[in-house]
Design a protein around this motif. Structure first.
Motif, PDB file in Angstrom:
ATOM      1  N   TRP A  63       0.845  -1.189   0.000  1.00  0.00           N
ATOM      2  CA  TRP A  63       0.000   0.000   0.000  1.00  0.00           C
ATOM      3  C   TRP A  63       0.881   1.240   0.000  1.00  0.00           C
ATOM      4  O   TRP A  63       1.929   1.268   0.637  1.00  0.00           O
ATOM      5  CB  TRP A  63      -0.910  -0.005   1.225  1.00  0.00           C
ATOM      6  N   SER A  64       0.434   2.280  -0.713  1.00  0.00           N
ATOM      7  CA  SER A  64       1.188   3.525  -0.781  1.00  0.00           C
ATOM      8  C   SER A  64       0.197   4.688  -0.851  1.00  0.00           C
ATOM      9  O   SER A  64      -0.860   4.567  -1.481  1.00  0.00           O
ATOM     10  CB  SER A  64       2.103   3.524  -2.009  1.00  0.00           C
ATOM     11  N   TRP A  65       0.538   5.791  -0.188  1.00  0.00           N
ATOM     12  CA  TRP A  65      -0.330   6.960  -0.196  1.00  0.00           C
ATOM     13  C   TRP A  65       0.502   8.196   0.139  1.00  0.00           C
ATOM     14  O   TRP A  65       1.616   8.105   0.639  1.00  0.00           O
ATOM     15  CB  TRP A  65      -1.479   6.804   0.789  1.00  0.00           C
ATOM     16  N   VAL A  66      -0.088   9.354  -0.136  1.00  0.00           N
ATOM     17  CA  VAL A  66       0.539  10.636   0.174  1.00  0.00           C
ATOM     18  C   VAL A  66      -0.218  11.266   1.332  1.00  0.00           C
ATOM     19  O   VAL A  66      -1.455  11.270   1.354  1.00  0.00           O
ATOM     20  CB  VAL A  66       0.542  11.570  -1.050  1.00  0.00           C
ATOM     21  N   SER A  67       0.548  11.783   2.293  1.00  0.00           N
ATOM     22  CA  SER A  67      -0.016  12.487   3.444  1.00  0.00           C
ATOM     23  C   SER A  67       0.665  13.833   3.608  1.00  0.00           C
ATOM     24  O   SER A  67       1.754  14.054   3.083  1.00  0.00           O
ATOM     25  CB  SER A  67       0.186  11.677   4.729  1.00  0.00           C
ATOM     26  N   ARG A  68       0.015  14.696   4.346  1.00  0.00           N
ATOM     27  CA  ARG A  68       0.573  16.001   4.700  1.00  0.00           C
ATOM     28  C   ARG A  68       0.562  16.094   6.220  1.00  0.00           C
ATOM     29  O   ARG A  68      -0.416  15.725   6.861  1.00  0.00           O
ATOM     30  CB  ARG A  68      -0.268  17.118   4.087  1.00  0.00           C
ATOM     31  N   ARG A  69       1.651  16.617   6.783  1.00  0.00           N
ATOM     32  CA  ARG A  69       1.840  16.606   8.237  1.00  0.00           C
ATOM     33  C   ARG A  69       2.408  17.955   8.671  1.00  0.00           C
ATOM     34  O   ARG A  69       3.398  18.423   8.118  1.00  0.00           O
ATOM     35  CB  ARG A  69       2.814  15.470   8.539  1.00  0.00           C
ATOM     36  N   THR A  70       1.794  18.550   9.698  1.00  0.00           N
ATOM     37  CA  THR A  70       2.262  19.828  10.219  1.00  0.00           C
ATOM     38  C   THR A  70       2.502  19.720  11.717  1.00  0.00           C
ATOM     39  O   THR A  70       1.545  19.647  12.495  1.00  0.00           O
ATOM     40  CB  THR A  70       1.250  20.958   9.935  1.00  0.00           C
ATOM     41  N   PRO A  71       3.770  19.667  12.125  1.00  0.00           N
ATOM     42  CA  PRO A  71       4.070  19.658  13.557  1.00  0.00           C
ATOM     43  C   PRO A  71       4.118  21.084  14.100  1.00  0.00           C
ATOM     44  O   PRO A  71       4.569  22.004  13.427  1.00  0.00           O
ATOM     45  CB  PRO A  71       5.450  19.009  13.623  1.00  0.00           C
ATOM     46  N   PRO A  73       5.865  22.745  17.180  1.00  0.00           N
ATOM     47  CA  PRO A  73       6.755  22.514  18.314  1.00  0.00           C
ATOM     48  C   PRO A  73       6.360  23.273  19.580  1.00  0.00           C
ATOM     49  O   PRO A  73       6.723  22.867  20.679  1.00  0.00           O
ATOM     50  CB  PRO A  73       8.125  22.969  17.811  1.00  0.00           C
ATOM     51  N   GLU A  74       5.605  24.355  19.449  1.00  0.00           N
ATOM     52  CA  GLU A  74       5.184  25.130  20.619  1.00  0.00           C
ATOM     53  C   GLU A  74       4.127  24.379  21.429  1.00  0.00           C
ATOM     54  O   GLU A  74       4.216  24.311  22.648  1.00  0.00           O
ATOM     55  CB  GLU A  74       4.639  26.498  20.187  1.00  0.00           C
ATOM     56  N   THR A  75       3.122  23.820  20.738  1.00  0.00           N
ATOM     57  CA  THR A  75       2.033  23.124  21.429  1.00  0.00           C
ATOM     58  C   THR A  75       2.308  21.623  21.564  1.00  0.00           C
ATOM     59  O   THR A  75       1.575  20.933  22.272  1.00  0.00           O
ATOM     60  CB  THR A  75       0.702  23.308  20.674  1.00  0.00           C
ATOM     61  N   ARG A  76       3.327  21.129  20.855  1.00  0.00           N
ATOM     62  CA  ARG A  76       3.647  19.690  20.810  1.00  0.00           C
ATOM     63  C   ARG A  76       2.447  18.894  20.290  1.00  0.00           C
ATOM     64  O   ARG A  76       2.100  17.831  20.806  1.00  0.00           O
ATOM     65  CB  ARG A  76       4.087  19.168  22.177  1.00  0.00           C
ATOM     66  N   VAL A  77       1.843  19.428  19.229  1.00  0.00           N
ATOM     67  CA  VAL A  77       0.736  18.768  18.532  1.00  0.00           C
ATOM     68  C   VAL A  77       1.096  18.694  17.058  1.00  0.00           C
ATOM     69  O   VAL A  77       1.659  19.633  16.497  1.00  0.00           O
ATOM     70  CB  VAL A  77      -0.596  19.547  18.720  1.00  0.00           C
ATOM     71  N   VAL A  78       0.775  17.559  16.440  1.00  0.00           N
ATOM     72  CA  VAL A  78       0.970  17.375  15.008  1.00  0.00           C
ATOM     73  C   VAL A  78      -0.389  17.069  14.400  1.00  0.00           C
ATOM     74  O   VAL A  78      -1.134  16.239  14.921  1.00  0.00           O
ATOM     75  CB  VAL A  78       1.931  16.204  14.713  1.00  0.00           C
ATOM     76  N   ARG A  79      -0.685  17.740  13.310  1.00  0.00           N
ATOM     77  CA  ARG A  79      -1.918  17.459  12.567  1.00  0.00           C
ATOM     78  C   ARG A  79      -1.518  16.897  11.209  1.00  0.00           C
ATOM     79  O   ARG A  79      -0.617  17.429  10.562  1.00  0.00           O
ATOM     80  CB  ARG A  79      -2.747  18.716  12.380  1.00  0.00           C
ATOM     81  N   ALA A  80      -2.196  15.828  10.803  1.00  0.00           N
ATOM     82  CA  ALA A  80      -1.883  15.195   9.524  1.00  0.00           C
ATOM     83  C   ALA A  80      -3.165  14.732   8.857  1.00  0.00           C
ATOM     84  O   ALA A  80      -4.177  14.488   9.523  1.00  0.00           O
ATOM     85  CB  ALA A  80      -0.943  14.010   9.737  1.00  0.00           C
ATOM     86  N   GLN A  81      -3.106  14.630   7.542  1.00  0.00           N
ATOM     87  CA  GLN A  81      -4.225  14.079   6.790  1.00  0.00           C
ATOM     88  C   GLN A  81      -3.693  13.440   5.517  1.00  0.00           C
ATOM     89  O   GLN A  81      -2.656  13.836   4.997  1.00  0.00           O
ATOM     90  CB  GLN A  81      -5.281  15.138   6.451  1.00  0.00           C
ATOM     91  N   ARG A  82      -4.427  12.436   5.069  1.00  0.00           N
ATOM     92  CA  ARG A  82      -4.071  11.806   3.803  1.00  0.00           C
ATOM     93  C   ARG A  82      -4.483  12.729   2.668  1.00  0.00           C
ATOM     94  O   ARG A  82      -5.589  13.265   2.666  1.00  0.00           O
ATOM     95  CB  ARG A  82      -4.767  10.461   3.646  1.00  0.00           C
ATOM     96  N   VAL A  83      -3.581  12.897   1.708  1.00  0.00           N
ATOM     97  CA  VAL A  83      -3.859  13.675   0.505  1.00  0.00           C
ATOM     98  C   VAL A  83      -4.375  12.724  -0.577  1.00  0.00           C
ATOM     99  O   VAL A  83      -5.364  13.014  -1.248  1.00  0.00           O
ATOM    100  CB  VAL A  83      -2.590  14.416   0.031  1.00  0.00           C
TER     101      VAL A  83
END
Length: 162
Positions: A63-71, A73-83
């Motif tokens: 399986w292969s897919w593209v995702s986008r990820r935004t860390p 560092p201030e809040t120590r939260v990462v948001r990601a979603q599959r593109v």
């Protein structure tokens, strides 16, 4: 109906080490057991777009897919979603890191919905993700804690080189 998972693990390692190891996407094939390749395709500030490719599953499927990820560092939260969503209508992931007395709590929250033609429904994918996330989190904990011990042993003045 939509799928939702919420899993966490406490890792006995410095926050900065855990943060850097788990946000170094190109190293994910060494950190996770399921990925054969992780390739960054674009960068925009803190946001990375990348392609993940899995090792063959029990049926020989890769399986292969593209995702986008935004860390953040201030809040120590990462948001990601599959593109490239593949069998998902959508897949949104939130990673949270919180310092605790016994280490850093790393939490993954996944919200998704499967396409009608997907090989599994939301309940089936929820069950799979809950099983696999536990496996991956334990593996990450083992690797990050080993790296933390190795760094502690390399510190000058540590007894017996530790």
């Amino acid at each position: 109906m939509a799928g939702h998972t919420d899993n966490a693990v406490v890792i006995d390692a410095p926050m900065d080490l855990l943060w850097s190891m788990t946000n170094d996407v190109p190293s994910w094939p060494e950190l996770f057991s399921e990925y054969a390749a992780a390739e960054i395709t674009a960068r925009d500030g803190e946001t990375v777009t990348f392609r993940l490719t899995t090792h063959p599953d029990e049926d020989g499927n890769v399986w292969s897919w593209v995702s986008r990820r935004t860390p953040d560092p201030e809040t120590r939260v990462v948001r990601a979603q599959r593109v490239e969503t593949g069998p998902f209508e959508y897949m949104n992931i939130r990673w949270e890191y919180a310092q605790q007395r016994d280490g850093v709590r790393m939490r993954w929250i996944q919200d998704f919905h499967m396409k009608p033609q997907a090989p599994v429904d939301d309940a089936g994918m929820t069950a799979y993700l809950n099983r696999n996330t536990v496996v991956q989190m334990k593996l990450i904990r083992t690797k990050v804690e080993a790296a933390a011990r190795a760094l502690a042993g390399a510190e000058p003045g540590a007894p017996n080189g530790r």
